[in-house]
Write an enzyme that holds these catalytic residues in place. Structure first.
Site, PDB file in Angstrom:
ATOM      1  N   LEU A   1      56.438  -4.943 -33.784  1.00 21.20           N
ATOM      2  CA  LEU A   1      56.451  -5.878 -34.163  1.00 21.20           C
ATOM      3  C   LEU A   1      55.169  -6.414 -32.776  1.00 21.20           C
ATOM      4  O   LEU A   1      55.075  -5.922 -31.388  1.00 21.20           O
ATOM      5  CB  LEU A   1      57.104  -6.791 -33.349  1.00 21.20           C
ATOM      6  CG  LEU A   1      58.989  -6.502 -34.635  1.00 21.20           C
ATOM      7  CD1 LEU A   1      59.519  -6.505 -33.963  1.00 21.20           C
ATOM      8  CD2 LEU A   1      58.083  -6.487 -35.419  1.00 21.20           C
TER       9      LEU A   1
ATOM     10  N   GLY B   1      66.751   8.410 -35.346  1.00 19.60           N
ATOM     11  CA  GLY B   1      65.544   8.649 -34.784  1.00 19.60           C
ATOM     12  C   GLY B   1      64.621   6.977 -34.210  1.00 19.60           C
ATOM     13  O   GLY B   1      63.912   6.574 -33.610  1.00 19.60           O
TER      14      GLY B   1
ATOM     15  N   GLU C   1      65.213   7.340 -27.546  1.00 16.39           N
ATOM     16  CA  GLU C   1      63.792   7.652 -26.865  1.00 16.39           C
ATOM     17  C   GLU C   1      64.755   9.196 -27.435  1.00 16.39           C
ATOM     18  O   GLU C   1      65.728   9.450 -27.031  1.00 16.39           O
ATOM     19  CB  GLU C   1      64.169   7.509 -25.513  1.00 16.39           C
ATOM     20  CG  GLU C   1      63.751   5.580 -24.933  1.00 16.39           C
ATOM     21  CD  GLU C   1      62.509   6.008 -24.738  1.00 16.39           C
ATOM     22  OE1 GLU C   1      61.546   6.980 -24.822  1.00 16.39           O
ATOM     23  OE2 GLU C   1      61.862   4.996 -26.156  1.00 16.39           O
TER      24      GLU C   1
ATOM     25  N   ASP D   1      65.151   1.250 -20.283  1.00 11.03           N
ATOM     26  CA  ASP D   1      64.453   0.689 -21.143  1.00 11.03           C
ATOM     27  C   ASP D   1      63.841   0.090 -21.859  1.00 11.03           C
ATOM     28  O   ASP D   1      62.796  -0.587 -21.699  1.00 11.03           O
ATOM     29  CB  ASP D   1      64.938   2.328 -22.877  1.00 11.03           C
ATOM     30  CG  ASP D   1      63.171   1.956 -23.784  1.00 11.03           C
ATOM     31  OD1 ASP D   1      62.352   2.569 -23.500  1.00 11.03           O
ATOM     32  OD2 ASP D   1      63.084   1.465 -24.716  1.00 11.03           O
TER      33      ASP D   1
ATOM     34  N   LYS E   1      60.932  -2.868 -21.284  1.00 16.11           N
ATOM     35  CA  LYS E   1      60.125  -3.604 -21.596  1.00 16.11           C
ATOM     36  C   LYS E   1      59.846  -4.766 -21.118  1.00 16.11           C
ATOM     37  O   LYS E   1      58.305  -5.483 -21.388  1.00 16.11           O
ATOM     38  CB  LYS E   1      61.132  -3.619 -23.032  1.00 16.11           C
ATOM     39  CG  LYS E   1      60.684  -2.351 -23.888  1.00 16.11           C
ATOM     40  CD  LYS E   1      61.284  -2.683 -25.186  1.00 16.11           C
ATOM     41  CE  LYS E   1      61.142  -0.751 -25.943  1.00 16.11           C
ATOM     42  NZ  LYS E   1      62.480  -0.868 -26.914  1.00 16.11           N
TER      43      LYS E   1
ATOM     44  N   GLY F   1      61.771   3.007 -34.854  1.00 11.28           N
ATOM     45  CA  GLY F   1      61.648   4.420 -35.479  1.00 11.28           C
ATOM     46  C   GLY F   1      60.890   4.691 -35.457  1.00 11.28           C
ATOM     47  O   GLY F   1      59.530   3.492 -35.472  1.00 11.28           O
TER      48      GLY F   1
END
Ligand code: ADP
Ligand code: ASP
Ligand code: MG
Length: 813
Positions: free
Chosen positions: A614, A665, A668, A679, A683, A795
């Site tokens: 994105l 998938g 992490e 995580d 971010k 993904g």
């Protein structure tokens, strides 16, 4: 009358000489011709080595001499039929015996003067011209052999003697006027001084012999026959996609050859240009090729650059000092001192502050030059008006050449911009006011890269080549390679980009191929041909390959790999990372990398650190660049947590849903990084940092929903313990009621936080499905309604495509 010169490779052996004979046979059908030949390829070097060994008292000189003799004897035997060999064989023997006598003299005396060197090397051209003349005669082609040394008269500057044109031109004109022959053969390179002592015209000087003769007549054309089909846009030994230059002006050819285009010996141009004789560069091995014509007028060159050349082993000497400012005569004294020692200056720069003068010269002259200049300025050095001269070696010059540069602004900008982006440091720059040449002094080790970068910029109409190194070819990395393979044709056609994957590595093995790894077989190649992975070695290889447009992609989640970026950025190698560790480590390291990227003109891109492909970081940067300010960020940034809370309804266990997220998938490698919220913390921290804030992980509040007991032990323990705490997770779900559970990251008033929230149906974050991410930016310009970015945020495929996008971005600057 035409003059044809055949170089060392054209006459290297019997097969090649036969090609020369064919060309000559064709030519004499239409015109009188003079053929000038070099020594057999490599012979001049052998003779020089031989005399040097003899001077050192080394018996090995005999072996060298024997090697030279054998080359000539073998060539005669292959070239001329047995019945006609004996006269020429005995001539070769006689000449070789003379050389042997001279070498014995050198050996006994252990003394080798420049004069004797000239004498020894002159045999190379004499032998080759005598053998070729004999061959022509055996084919019933009458040819007159002329001793060039009797026609070309020079001063006694052995090794590189200066021609006395007033005597030479007349001798040549008279000689040819008096002869009725239609074919002449002359040795190149050799001449004699006024006393008849043998001299030579400098290495590569046979071209010059031919030009001197052509100009003295004057001949209709001069043809230089060599082993390439013309003068090329760059040295074909350094650049793969060189192009033949169909026509070039005398001045351009002079500049290119002066700055290293070996295909023509620089002094050659002067005599032919003074008489306006068109001079062709032709290929003995492809005579049908057009070649290059060097002449006065050339038709319009649409390209402002005609060619690029380089010279190695340059030294830069700098004379600096405040005592020089405004005082005339310093440069005069400097150049006089150099002239006394006959030192040739290749490049000069003086800054307008007049505080320093810098001269570039052949490195072999540097020590003598330093001594003589220090001596000339001894008084000023002692009185501290100037500093002792500084000498830098291991340098090279690259030069852009073209008559048309004059009318095109921006060329030097492009030149230095491209060199800078590729980490090539420029030590000195010179541009003459003719604007025909821009030269830059750089490190020798950067020459190949620099020439390729410049060639690509100025001549490559086909594509730009990106040299890519990929660390991590697991899930995401594997997809990345597949995408590159799939897009190769599109990129070539539409973006004119060729991605050359030069190195790949996973945790076990690494593989490098300069010409590019075959992406259809990378797995097998890595297993079968790869060597054991050593990350430091991987980085060192990238550095030492010193390739242009180099990009390193970190598709690992490895801490050690993240520590290597600085070594790469410092070498102007761009870094593209989906690995978040670098940007989410200490602020100091993050900032250091950003600064290095700016300082060394290399891209550091990590769009996939937040929301996979994105366009979140890119948008944020665009907002800032446009003068906006980020005030508040609200975001759901974990594809895993979103997937988990979107799918968990208390029916299947929480652990089962997490397992599903992992197997699809989204997580992490260690799902606890997602579940703990760590995580997401990383971010939001990266976004806040990119928005210009200084913050560390410990500054972020984490309202974790995970029971601490689940977070210890192995991944399997974690799944087990989540099953045991199923009631806790069910309660979270029940408490939310009609609202949705979202793990939200926020940034407001300089503070960041993450935690589970109940989101009602009116909220922007409510309609978020599957593994989607969403980011809301409230800024000075987006005040009431935020700027929203939403879509699949996890993904392997989308992450790989984000990394791919960054690679393209890094290579298109
Ligand atoms: P010869 O023995 O025929 O005199 P040289 O070896 O002196 O030939 O010069 C030819 C060589 O010059 C070519 O083989 C090529 O490798 C080299 N070269 C360097 N720069 C250029 C250039 N710009 N164009 C063509 N050839 C070049
Ligand atoms: N044989 C000489 C040299 O090798 C001259 C020449 O080939 O042009 O330098
Ligand atoms: Mg040559």
């Amino acid at each position: 009358m035409q003059v044809l010169k055949f170089g060392g490779s054209s006459v290297a052996n019997a097969a090649n000489i036969n090609k020369v004979i064919e060309i000559v046979k064709e030519k004499i059908k239409t015109d009188k011709i003079i053929v000038v030949v070099s020594a057999f390829g490599g012979i001049t070097d052998i003779l020089l080595q031989c005399s040097q060994l003899a001077a050192e008292g080394n018996e090995a000189h005999k072996k060298k001499l024997h090697e030279a003799e054998l080359r000539h004897l073998t060539t005669v035997k292959e070239l001329i039929t047995i019945t006609q060999q004996s006269a020429v064989l005995s001539l070769v023997k006689t000449l070789c015996n003379e050389m042997e006598d001279i070498c014995t003299g050198i050996f006994l005396l252990k003394e080798l003067s420049e004069r004797t060197k000239d004498r020894i090397v002159s045999y190379g051209e004499i032998l080759s011209s005598k053998i070729i003349a004999a061959k022509l005669n055996t084919e019933a082609i009458t040819c007159e052999w002329i001793n060039s040394a009797e026609l070309i008269v020079t001063n006694a500057n052995y090794g590189s003697a200066a021609v006395d044109f007033s005597i030479t031109d007349k001798k040549i004109a008279d000689y040819f006027a008096a002869s009725t022959s239609t074919l002449f053969l002359m040795p190149g390179f050799i001449a004699s001084d006024i006393n008849g002592v043998t001299t030579t015209l400098g290495r590569g000087g046979s071209d010059y012999t031919a030009a001197i003769v052509a100009a003295a007549l004057p001949a209709k054309v001069l043809e230089i026959w060599t082993d390439v089909s013309g003068m090329m846009t760059a040295d074909p030994r350094l650049v793969a996609n060189v192009k033949i230059i169909p026509e070039i002006s005398y001045q351009e050819a002079m500049e290119l050859s002066h700055f290293g285009a070996k295909v023509i010996y620089p002094p050659t141009i002067q005599p032919v240009s003074s008489k306006g004789i068109p001079t062709w560069i032709k290929n003995t091995f492809a005579p049908q090729d057009n070649g290059t014509v060097i002449q006065k007028e050339t038709s319009n060159n649409t390209n402002s650059i005609r060619g690029i050349s380089s010279i190695n082993s340059i030294a830069l000497l700098s004379l600096e000092g405040s005592g020089m400012i405004g005082i005339p005569g310093f440069s005069k004294r400097l150049f006089e001192a150099l002239a006394v020692k006959k030192i040739n200056v290749i490049l000069i720069t003086q800054s307008s502050s007049e505080h320093s003068i810098c001269v570039g010269m052949d490195a072999s002259n540097a020590d003598v030059a330093k001594a003589i200049i220090d001596e000339a300025f001894a008084y000023e050095i002692e009185t501290k008006k100037v500093d002792p001269i500084t000498v830098e070696k291991d340098l090279a010059i690259v030069a852009l050449v073209g008559d048309n540069m004059k009318s095109h602004p921006g060329i030097s900008g492009k030149m230095f911009g491209n060199l800078g982006r590729n980490g090539v440091n420029v030590r000195a720059i010179a541009q003459g006011s003719s604007e025909r040449n821009i030269s830059a002094v750089i490190c020798t080790q950067d020459v190949k890269k620099a020439i390729n970068v410049l060639h690509e910029e100025f001549f490559e109409t086909v594509y730009k080549e990106i040299n890519l190194f990929i660390a991590g070819v697991g899930n995401v990395g594997g997809k990345l390679v597949a995408q590159i393979l799939q897009q190769q044709q599109y990129l070539l056609k539409n973006l004119h980009l060729k991605i050359n994957v030069v190195g790949i590595g996973n945790s076990k093995k690494m593989l490098f191929k300069d010409e590019g790894i075959n992406l259809k077989q990378w797995k097998e190649l890595l297993i079968n041909e790869g060597e054991a992975m050593d990350m430091q070695l991987f980085i060192e290889r990238i550095q030492s390959k010193n390739l242009r447009n180099a990009v390193f992609a970190d598709v690992t989640a490895n801490e050690m790999v993240a520590t290597c970026y600085e070594q790469l950025l410092q070498k102007s190698i761009s870094v593209v990372a989906c690995n978040k560790i670098a940007c989410s480590s200490t602020y100091a390291y993050y900032k250091k990398l950003k600064n290095l990227s700016r300082e060394f003109n290399a891209q550091f891109l990590f769009e996939t650190n937040v929301g996979a492909s994105l366009p979140i970081i890119g948008t944020l940067n665009d907002l800032l660049r446009g003068g906006d300010k980020i005030n508040t960020i609200q975001a759901v940034l974990s594809g895993t947590l979103n997937f988990v809370f979107n799918n968990y309804d208390g029916k299947k266990s929480f652990a089962t849903i997490v397992r599903q997220a992992q197997s699809e998938g989204y997580t992490e490698p260690d799902p606890r990084l997602d579940l703990s919220g760590k995580d997401v913390m990383r971010k939001i921290m990266i976004l806040a940092r990119e928005a210009g804030n200084v913050l560390e992980m410990e500054d972020i509040a984490n309202n974790s929903f995970m029971p601490p007991a689940c977070m210890v032990g192995s991944v399997e323990d974690f799944y087990k313990s989540m099953e045991e705490h199923e009631a806790h997770f069910r309660q979270l779900f029940i408490d939310a009621g009609i609202n949705k559970l979202k793990f939200v990251a926020g940034f407001k008033n300089g503070k960041a936080s993450v935690g589970l929230q109940h989101i009602d149906s009116q909220h922007d974050l409510y309609h978020l499905y599957g593994k989607d991410n969403i980011v809301l930016f409230y800024t000075d310009r987006y005040v009431e309604q935020p700027l929203v970015i939403k879509g699949a945020g996890a993904g392997a495929d989308v992450t790989a495509s984000g990394v791919f996008g960054d690679i393209i971005k890094a290579s298109r600057v």
